[in-house]
Design a protein around this motif. Structure first.
Motif: not given
Length: 300
Positions: A230-232, A235, A228
């Motif tokens: 990493k995705k944050s 983004i 999460q």
């Protein structure tokens, strides 16, 4: 000699006076004795011919001639024959009984189980209960049938099932135990498992399993959190790049956009300073309000 003569004369006088006393008739004495005996008998009979049955109790009567009567006496005052009959009182309210048992499960694990039951006798069967079990019927019957029922039910489940299916186990115990108790004219109002423990080895194995499961869940959480994050970050970087591109396009298309942002920043600074308790004097450069420098840029 004269003294002896005087004493003899005095004794003879007393004997004559005693003989002259009139005693009551023998018939009167007999009548008084009969009245006293009859009164005592009536008093004894009256005080011992009544008995009370308290609330929540029932009574049966033992007759010296016919034995236990089939009649069950309810609450209130009743008559009996003194000396010939004797009252036997029963408490028909529910009483708790605690029984513990050590049994083997289906997977050969030793289980210590505690059971609490509420029992009471059937009021209409009290004469039969007294004939077969006496007044201590609970002590005679409950330990044996509860032990047998617990061992037979626990042997049908694994140790893990005894924990996860505790309600089902309790329901099976109650069903079997209720049927066994009715054979002895005893009613079970409630059956509940109060304690359920295992041997030390099995308890240690369960604790180790729980610790391993918690560690696995913790590792899974760490991995999910890293994904999460990493995705944050991706983004957030994409958002910052898009924001920078849009701001660059706005400045190149309209130079007044930069001046508008400076005005908005100056407004925020002035609002923060105005709300503070201190008094601060700043020039227009500090407030980003040097509008004189902005004017040529705006015109151009």
């Amino acid at each position: 000699f004269l003294l002896f003569k005087v004493k003899a004369k005095h004794s003879a006088y007393k004997m004559n006076n005693f003989r002259n006393i009139k005693l009551p008739p023998t018939q009167l004495i007999t009548n008084v004795a009969n009245v006293l005996i009859a009164g005592s008998a009536l008093t004894y009979a009256g005080s011992n011919s009544l008995f009370n049955v308290e609330g929540g109790h029932r009574a049966i009567v033992f007759n010296r001639i016919v034995g236990i009567k089939d009649q069950v006496y309810e609450e209130g005052t009743h008559f009996m024959i003194p000396w010939v009959e004797r009252v036997i009182d029963y408490d028909v309210r529910a009483k708790p009984n605690m029984i513990t048992s050590t049994s083997g499960s289906k997977d050969l694990q030793m289980v210590n189980i505690g059971l609490r039951v509420l029992t009471r006798p059937l009021p209409g069967q009290l004469p039969n209960i007294y004939r077969t079990l006496g007044t201590d019927y609970a002590e005679r019957v409950l330990p044996s049938i509860i032990q047998e029922t617990l061992k037979s039910v626990v042997a049908q489940y694994n140790a893990s099932q005894l924990i996860t299916m505790r309600e089902v186990v309790s329901r099976d115990i109650r069903r079997i135990l209720t049927g066994r108790a009715l054979q002895f004219n005893i009613v079970l109002d409630d059956v509940s498992i109060t304690a359920l423990t295992f041997g030390k080895e099995y308890t240690a194995a369960i604790e180790a399993k729980q610790v391993a499961a918690q560690e696995a869940e913790r590792a899974k959480f760490v991995v999910d959190r890293a994904l999460q994050e990493k995705k944050s970050a991706v983004i957030r970087a994409e958002g910052e790049a898009t924001s920078a591109r849009l701001i660059g396009q706005a400045i190149s298309n309209n130079p007044a956009f930069l001046a508008l942002r400076r005005i908005e920043a100056a407004r925020d600074i002035s609002t923060t300073i105005a709300n503070s308790q201190n008094r601060v004097f700043l020039n227009t450069d500090s407030l980003l309000l040097n509008m004189a420098e902005l004017a040529p840029a705006t015109k151009s």
